[in-house]
Design a protein around this motif. Structure first.
Motif, short mmCIF file in Angstrom:
data_model
loop_
_atom_site.label_atom_id
_atom_site.label_comp_id
_atom_site.label_asym_id
_atom_site.label_seq_id
_atom_site.Cartn_x
_atom_site.Cartn_y
_atom_site.Cartn_z
N GLY A 151 0.79 -1.22 0.00
CA GLY A 151 0.00 0.00 0.00
C GLY A 151 0.82 1.27 0.00
N PRO A 152 1.86 1.38 0.85
CA PRO A 152 2.67 2.60 0.85
C PRO A 152 3.41 2.84 -0.46
N ARG A 153 3.48 1.80 -1.30
CA ARG A 153 4.16 1.94 -2.59
C ARG A 153 3.17 1.93 -3.75
N GLY A 154 1.89 2.15 -3.45
CA GLY A 154 0.89 2.36 -4.49
C GLY A 154 0.28 1.13 -5.10
N VAL A 155 0.50 -0.06 -4.52
CA VAL A 155 -0.05 -1.29 -5.08
C VAL A 155 -0.77 -2.10 -3.99
N ALA A 156 -1.63 -1.41 -3.23
CA ALA A 156 -2.33 -2.07 -2.13
C ALA A 156 -3.20 -3.23 -2.60
N ARG A 157 -3.61 -3.20 -3.87
CA ARG A 157 -4.46 -4.28 -4.39
C ARG A 157 -3.74 -5.62 -4.43
N GLY A 158 -2.39 -5.61 -4.40
CA GLY A 158 -1.63 -6.84 -4.50
C GLY A 158 -1.54 -7.31 -5.94
N PHE A 159 -1.12 -8.57 -6.10
CA PHE A 159 -0.87 -9.12 -7.43
C PHE A 159 -1.51 -10.50 -7.55
N GLY A 160 -1.93 -10.83 -8.75
CA GLY A 160 -2.50 -12.15 -9.01
C GLY A 160 -1.44 -13.20 -9.25
N ARG A 161 -1.90 -14.41 -9.52
CA ARG A 161 -0.96 -15.49 -9.83
C ARG A 161 -0.27 -15.22 -11.16
N TYR A 162 0.91 -15.79 -11.29
CA TYR A 162 1.69 -15.71 -12.55
C TYR A 162 2.04 -14.27 -12.92
N THR A 163 2.32 -13.45 -11.92
CA THR A 163 2.66 -12.05 -12.19
C THR A 163 4.10 -11.73 -11.77
N HIS A 164 4.91 -12.76 -11.54
CA HIS A 164 6.24 -12.51 -10.99
C HIS A 164 7.08 -11.60 -11.87
N GLY A 165 6.85 -11.62 -13.18
CA GLY A 165 7.65 -10.80 -14.07
C GLY A 165 7.13 -9.40 -14.29
N GLU A 166 6.02 -9.02 -13.68
CA GLU A 166 5.47 -7.69 -13.89
C GLU A 166 6.41 -6.62 -13.34
N PRO A 167 6.61 -5.53 -14.09
CA PRO A 167 7.54 -4.48 -13.63
C PRO A 167 7.20 -3.91 -12.26
N GLU A 168 5.90 -3.78 -11.95
CA GLU A 168 5.51 -3.22 -10.66
C GLU A 168 6.02 -4.06 -9.48
N ARG A 169 6.20 -5.35 -9.70
CA ARG A 169 6.61 -6.20 -8.60
C ARG A 169 8.07 -5.98 -8.21
N ALA A 170 8.85 -5.44 -9.13
CA ALA A 170 10.26 -5.19 -8.81
C ALA A 170 10.39 -4.18 -7.67
N ALA A 171 9.46 -3.25 -7.60
CA ALA A 171 9.53 -2.21 -6.57
C ALA A 171 9.13 -2.71 -5.18
N VAL A 172 8.57 -3.93 -5.13
CA VAL A 172 8.15 -4.51 -3.84
C VAL A 172 8.68 -5.93 -3.72
N ASN A 173 9.86 -6.18 -4.27
CA ASN A 173 10.35 -7.56 -4.35
C ASN A 173 10.80 -8.09 -2.99
N GLU A 174 10.86 -9.41 -2.89
CA GLU A 174 11.17 -10.10 -1.65
C GLU A 174 12.66 -10.25 -1.38
N LEU A 175 13.49 -9.81 -2.33
CA LEU A 175 14.95 -9.94 -2.18
C LEU A 175 15.58 -8.71 -1.54
N THR A 176 15.25 -7.54 -2.08
CA THR A 176 15.96 -6.32 -1.65
C THR A 176 15.06 -5.26 -1.05
N VAL A 177 13.74 -5.43 -1.13
CA VAL A 177 12.82 -4.40 -0.64
C VAL A 177 12.11 -4.84 0.63
N ARG A 178 11.36 -5.91 0.54
CA ARG A 178 10.53 -6.31 1.67
C ARG A 178 11.33 -6.73 2.92
#
Length: 333
Positions: A151-178
């Motif tokens: 939510g604080p990064r503008g994607v409070a709706r979350g992501f559906g299945r099979y979306t790992h490659g979507e550009p928006e997910r890079a900004a909330v990734n589990e490696l370097t952000v979360r």
């Protein structure tokens, strides 16, 4: 049976009785009266086999809180639940999966979450799973902090299945952000007088579970005693591939439970088992306890009707509820 690769194939008893720890009552205001009544009623059901389970207990009012991520630039939103009594209490930080914190009934129209930003996504629209686990830990006397990374990064709706490659997910990734969000939550909780800094735990699901593994990896590589640390981690069906984890030989320095479903349709339990066999134990940490639930799917602990229509999911959920609370309770600080 050793810690790794515990295979649960036998049917568990249909009726699980959970031990719920209660704090002595403290002075309280009128707004708590109704909650006290519901909690007492829930406790009766918890002691009556076949009636209810601990995570169906009522929730006290949530406090919406703001605190900094350790990234140094993001102000996070969290939902804080505090048990009765002055404490200090143990605490648990909850990390949502790729679908986010909020119910699918409202989250399609949710973008930015923050101070003075109107949104249908808030503490009252958390998913049933997040509310259920918050209630479970509150009933055991834990402070609970649910962290919203999206939510604080503008994607409070979350992501559906099979979306790992979507550009928006890079900004909330589990490696370097979360992981930095989880570390910010840890720092914030550790400074609160009602929290036992020695007993702050971490729990995550799916993408949040991969985040939790990365948090524990980062923690293990820091010098001992350098700031607060998570005392243990509960990791539900993480992704364990190269896109999800910092290392295929993760280092761990604290106790960890990893729960997997053999019929998971989103992540590979086989990959996770292999990675966790290769975990490097630091500072005499115990081996991670890995449980593979036969026939259970992704999201097996979701209390919703669809997931719980699968018998293997009901068995897996009941087992997790029966043993994770007591396991954390007995961990020495």
């Amino acid at each position: 049976m050793d810690g790794i690769d515990k295979l649960l194939t036998a049917r568990l008893p249909q009726r699980q009785q959970l031990t719920v720890l209660h704090r002595p009552p403290q002075p309280f205001g009128l707004r708590w009266f109704f909650f006290i009544f519901l909690l007492a009623l829930g406790s009766f059901f918890l002691s009556t086999p076949g009636k209810a389970v601990a995570q169906d207990a009522p929730l006290p009012p949530a406090q919406t809180v703001r605190f900094p991520s350790s990234d140094g630039k993001t102000t996070l939103t969290g939902y804080l639940y505090t048990p009765f009594g002055a404490g200090p209490h143990p605490a648990v930080v909850l990390l949502h999966g790729r679908a986010g914190l909020y119910s699918s009934r409202v989250n399609a129209s949710c973008t930015q979450i923050g101070p003075a930003i109107p949104s249908p996504c808030d503490a009252d629209t958390l998913t049933a799973r997040h509310r259920a686990w918050a209630a479970y830990w509150i009933a055991r006397g834990y402070v609970v902090l649910l962290v919203d990374s999206f939510g604080p990064r503008g994607v409070a709706r979350g992501f559906g299945r099979y979306t790992h490659g979507e550009p928006e997910r890079a900004a909330v990734n589990e490696l370097t952000v979360r992981p930095l969000d989880a570390e910010g939550a840890l720092q914030w909780l550790a400074a609160r007088s009602e929290v036992d800094v020695r007993r702050i735990m971490l729990q995550g699901w799916s993408n949040g579970a991969s985040t939790a593994l990365n948090v524990m990896q980062r923690q293990a590589t820091r010098p001992a005693g350098e700031g607060p640390s998570f005392a243990a981690a509960l990791v539900f069906y993480p992704g364990c591939g190269r896109q999800a984890l910092l290392s295929s030989h993760p280092e761990i320095d604290k106790p960890m439970q990893v729960l997997l479903g053999s019929a998971d349709e989103e992540v590979s339990p086989v990959t996770c088992q292999r990675v966790l066999r290769q975990a490097i134990r630091i500072r005499e940490a115990p081996a991670p306890v890995v449980t593979l639930y036969a026939g259970a799917t992704h999201d097996f602990d979701d209390p919703g009707r669809a997931r719980q229509a699968v018998e293997a999911n009901r068995i897996a959920r009941a087992d997790a509820l029966a043993r994770l609370g007591p396991w954390l309770d007995q961990l020495a600080p």
